[in-house]
Scaffold this motif. Structure first.
Motif, PDB file in Angstrom:
ATOM      1  N   GLU A  20       1.261   4.236  -3.058  1.00  0.00           N
ATOM      2  CA  GLU A  20       1.154   5.682  -2.861  1.00  0.00           C
ATOM      3  C   GLU A  20       2.420   6.393  -3.332  1.00  0.00           C
TER       4      GLU A  20
ATOM      5  N   GLN B 243       5.916  13.016   3.464  1.00  0.00           N
ATOM      6  CA  GLN B 243       4.816  12.052   3.583  1.00  0.00           C
ATOM      7  C   GLN B 243       4.878  11.237   4.876  1.00  0.00           C
TER       8      GLN B 243
ATOM      9  N   LYS C 269       0.836  -1.214   0.000  1.00  0.00           N
ATOM     10  CA  LYS C 269       0.000   0.000   0.000  1.00  0.00           C
ATOM     11  C   LYS C 269       0.870   1.263   0.000  1.00  0.00           C
TER      12      LYS C 269
ATOM     13  N   ARG D 213       2.795   7.134  -7.097  1.00  0.00           N
ATOM     14  CA  ARG D 213       2.020   8.246  -7.645  1.00  0.00           C
ATOM     15  C   ARG D 213       2.658   9.612  -7.394  1.00  0.00           C
TER      16      ARG D 213
END
Length: 901
Positions: free
Chosen positions: A443, A490, A439, A446
């Motif tokens: 992310e 992030q 997962k 992208r």
């Protein structure tokens, strides 16, 4: 300082055989020990405390397969063919099996496995076999490289393709000396021969510089026993050690030959040259050493060791200059005396270039200042695009396996594959570690700037996940820096959404962090260097404007050097001419190294040039004459020193390593700009603008700053008073034209002349209470900021105040309850001179009787009869205390000379 160096130079000249033998023995011992015991250099660039380094260290414990260095095998098929064929798949699988059995291999990634993404190029012609190793680059066994290369060769034969073997494990970033560097020494020899017109004098600086560099390199390699040292450190020490070693010897030889030409005896000339030019050498060396040690402000271990290594080379150059050079000059004897040319019948007037140059620079000084400042400011403009990065395989020599592989990877896969990032994730609390890592990887795919995420997996224990992120840009590009910042931005999002902490690491991220920290260290380091230069130059020249002007010139030189370096190594102009094969960035520590080294060299030229000007101004008081006279007398040596320094640095540019090349280039440009444009053009113009204001300190600041006698004024004063007041004089105190002013410039005492024989008593009294106390403390060596000649107990003051104080006792009657006890203790302690302030304040009869007896006896245990100097307001009140026939009564006023009564 100058007095100590005078004695050191004379001692070295007399013990020349011993001095030479000791230095040769030190070279043999350090060189032999280094060859036998060194552990080799370590080019692991670490930055403790940074996110990337902490994460990399953590991976070393929980996921060692991805924490070491790595190798790459890149299979490339001809144009029109495809890499993904059954034959090639079979050959690659066999090669992967062989690689996996090697000792230092942690794992090997088959590019055709279903779980591997992005290992086959978009054009289908190349396949990338990643080989993570268990060890860091410094620990890679040469046998491992050999076996990997053999497997790659076999793979190419079986697959019918070209296989490149590279990666960090095959990098060779150890700088090596080449014959090209010898060109600098040849140029230095030619310059020295032209300057001295003596082969003996020309060879001497080269011999001493090479010896000093040999000892320094031996010590550096011995230090690998106790600390990791990068391969750049010894190369930097060689470059800087050669340059300053030649220059320092040149300064001493030049002064010695001038004195021999004036008819001075060889031994005396050696001693004086060591004292005068040697003082300037120690000052210059001290500034370089302090600046190099200041590299530790960045807090990066490899940079600290690099600064220490270079500082050791400079310190050895200074030590050799003030010991071995005098010894070699003693061996040469009269042969160093310049030849006197026979006069021509019709003398031909030759233009004096130095005189013409300084007159041109000072004819319209404001115009000169504006032109120089504007020109250097324009040259500094490219510095705004200076980009810092650590070396990678793109900086390797062309044709090397690492460089060829780097270029092939960039061509077929994209530049980002040469510097992938690693994102670590703490997944110890997750019930689905594989799903969580996937997962996070989705992310990351992208995010802008991400070319691919070829690997996302938890470690075998399931507590740490790693995600390999390939940027779209090269490792040293600004866009890759932006991607690292974006990924770190992030971290809070991943913590909030997935409950896992992440970190960004990998060799590329570590390099980015190192460059950032070095960039942040430039400002505090610059403040340190600038502040240091202001204080040191104020000490040397006793001036405010000279340090400000010198520091501003240094900053201009640094800016111009940065601009030229960026123009070539970042923007790529003239890259082909200078054999620069990699552009876009320079080594991260170049700016701080340049600032540190150039600071010392700039101060060296400043001291040697401006000290001659100050000397002439002190003697004649004409500022314009001082500029011209000082420039003409010193410019020849400064030009020779700068040409030699430029040649030594420039010689490392053509075939130098990618690490050393930009450093050498920037230092060569910095030396040229600082010596010829700043010191020899801008400095005379600024001094001409300032006039008399250039020379002088406010009285209070003058008293606060210690005196650094880089020009040898103190020694000249001491030599002048060596036989004063007469050979073999038995005077305890001799003074002539003594004068002292207070903070407001008012005289405390003036025009003091006195001659006090040993064992006598001198009484100072009169209307100036402060003046008599000030004079008393001056004679005791407690006041040093006076003018005039003073010799106490055979020692010239203020040069030897510290040595004198051991033999002088001060008894302030105003502040003590038992002056008789203090006087008795002073005599018992072998005080040769006892000074008693306000002796008329001794009122008690018993104490007066004790003082009278002590003054009459005046005996100290081993010094013979002690000498007394006492002060009082009214001599009539102390006549009963004074010995009948041994009293010199002097009337002291603040504006009149001493009168003997």
């Amino acid at each position: 300082m100058s007095s100590f160096l005078y004695r050191l130079g004379r001692a070295a000249a007399r013990a020349r055989v011993l001095v030479l033998a000791l230095w040769v023995a030190v070279l043999a011992l350090t060189g032999g020990a280094a060859l036998v015991f060194n552990h080799g250099t370590d080019d692991t660039f670490a930055i403790p405390g940074s996110e990337s380094q902490d994460a990399l260290d953590h991976l070393g414990r929980v996921f060692p397969e991805v924490s070491g260095t790595s190798a790459q095998l890149v299979l490339v098929v001809p144009s029109g063919a495809a890499a993904d064929t059954p034959r090639i798949r079979t050959a690659v699988a066999q090669a992967v099996t062989k690689i996996g059995k090697l000792d230092q291999v942690a794992t090997v990634v088959n590019p055709f496995d279903a779980s591997v993404h992005g290992a086959v190029s978009g054009d289908g012609r190349a396949a990338l076999i990643a080989v993570p190793l268990k060890v860091q680059l410094a620990a890679v066994d040469p046998a491992t490289r050999t076996r990997l290369a053999a497997i790659a060769e076999d793979l190419g034969t079986e697959a019918g393709a070209k296989v490149y073997t590279g990666g960090d494990a095959f990098s060779d970033r150890v700088p090596k000396l080449s014959p090209t560097e010898g060109i600098g020494l040849v140029i230095a020899l030619l310059v020295l021969v032209l300057m001295f017109r003596s082969l003996i004098a020309a060879v001497m600086p080269l011999v001493t510089a090479v010896l000093g560099v040999g000892v320094a390199v031996g010590l550096i390699y011995l230090a690998t026993l106790i600390a990791p040292i990068s391969s750049t450190a010894p190369m930097l020490a060689v470059m800087i050690g050669l340059a300053v070693g030649i220059d320092y010897a040149l300064f001493l030889l030049s002064r010695h030959r001038d004195q021999l030409a004036d008819g001075l005896d060889v031994e005396e000339s050696i001693a004086r040259a060591t004292a005068t030019a040697g003082s300037a050498v120690i000052f210059a060396g001290l500034t370089v050493v302090i600046a190099l040690l200041g590299l530790s402000v960045a807090g990066i271990p490899f940079l600290t060791t690099m600064g220490i290594a270079a500082a050791v080379a400079v310190a050895l150059a200074v030590g050799i200059a003030v010991t071995l050079v005098p010894a070699l000059m003693s061996f040469a004897g009269k042969r160093l005396t310049p030849r006197v040319r026979k006069p021509r019948r019709k003398p031909r007037r030759r233009p004096q270039i130095a005189r013409w140059w300084v007159r041109t620079a000072t004819k319209a000084p404001l115009v000169t200042v504006l032109v120089v400042v504007a020109g250097l400011a324009i040259c500094a403009i490219p510095a705004t695009s200076l980009r810092l990065a650590l070396p990678d395989n793109g900086t390797e020599a062309q044709g090397s396996p690492a460089r060829d592989t780097y270029e092939v990877v960039g061509e077929h896969f994209g530049p980002g594959y040469n510097g992938p990032l690693i994102v670590t994730a703490d997944i110890i609390t997750s019930t689905d570690p594989v799903g969580l890592v996937n997962k996070i990887a989705d992310e990351i795919r992208r995010l802008p700037g991400v070319a691919s995420v070829p690997l996302a997996t938890p470690n075998p224990k399931g507590d740490t996940g790693i995600i390999q992120v390939v940027p779209t840009t090269a490792p040293d590009s600004a866009q890759t820096d932006d991607l690292v910042s974006r990924l770190r931005g992030q971290e809070q999002h991943f913590l909030d959404v997935h409950g896992t902490r992440t970190a960004v690491t990998g060799i590329t991220a570590v390099g980015i962090d190192v460059s950032a920290k070095l960039g942040n260290a430039l400002l505090p380091f610059g403040i340190l260097v600038v502040g240091l230069s202001l204080i040191l130059l104020a000490m040397v020249f006793r001036s405010i404007w000279v340090p400000i002007k010198a520091t501003a010139g240094y900053l201009l030189s640094v800016a111009a050097a940065f601009g030229a370096t960026s123009f070539v190594f970042v923007q790529g102009h003239l890259a082909g001419v200078l054999n620069v094969t990699h552009t876009g960035s320079v080594i991260s520590f170049l700016p701080i190294i340049l600032m540190g080294v150039l600071f010392g060299l700039a101060m060296d030229y400043e001291v040697f040039l401006v000290s001659r000007m100050r000397e002439d101004f002190v003697q004649h008081g004409d500022p314009r004459r001082a500029i011209e006279s000082g420039f003409v007398s010193a410019s020849r040596v400064v030009v020779a020193a700068a040409v030699i320094m430029f040649a030594v640095f420039a010689a490392f540019v053509p075939d130098g390593s990618a690490t050393i090349k930009p450093i050498a280039f920037s230092l060569a440009i910095g030396v040229f700009v600082d010596a010829f444009i700043v010191r020899m053009t801008l400095v005379p113009a600024v001094l001409a603008l300032l006039g008399r204001r250039a020379w002088g300190l406010p009285p209070k600041l003058d008293r606060m700053l210690p005196v650094f006698d880089a020009e040898g004024d103190a020694l000249a004063h001491e030599l002048r008073l060596a036989e004063w007041p007469a050979p073999g004089s038995a005077e305890a105190v001799s003074a002539a034209a003594l004068r002292l002013e207070d903070d407001r410039g008012r005289p405390a005492y003036t025009d003091i002349d006195l001659h006090l024989p040993a064992g006598e008593v001198l009484v100072l009294h009169g209307v100036g209470a402060c003046g008599k106390t000030a004079l008393l403390y001056t004679l005791a060596g407690r006041v040093t900021k006076f003018t005039g000649d003073l010799k106490v107990l055979g020692r010239v003051l203020p040069q030897h105040t510290h040595a004198l104080r051991r033999d002088v006792a001060v008894v302030p009657c105003r502040d003590t309850t038992d002056p008789a006890r203090q006087i008795a203790d002073a005599l018992a302690g072998d005080a040769a001179l006892v000074v008693v302030d306000d002796i008329d304040l001794v009122l008690r009869t018993d104490v007066r009787d004790q003082v009278r007896a002590l003054l009459a006896e005046r005996r100290s245990c081993s010094a013979g009869t002690a000498t007394f100097v006492v002060t009082c307001q009214d001599p009539e009140r102390i006549r009963d205390l004074m010995p009948a026939r041994a009293t010199h009564l002097h009337v002291l006023t603040a504006a009149q000379p001493v009168e003997v009564s």
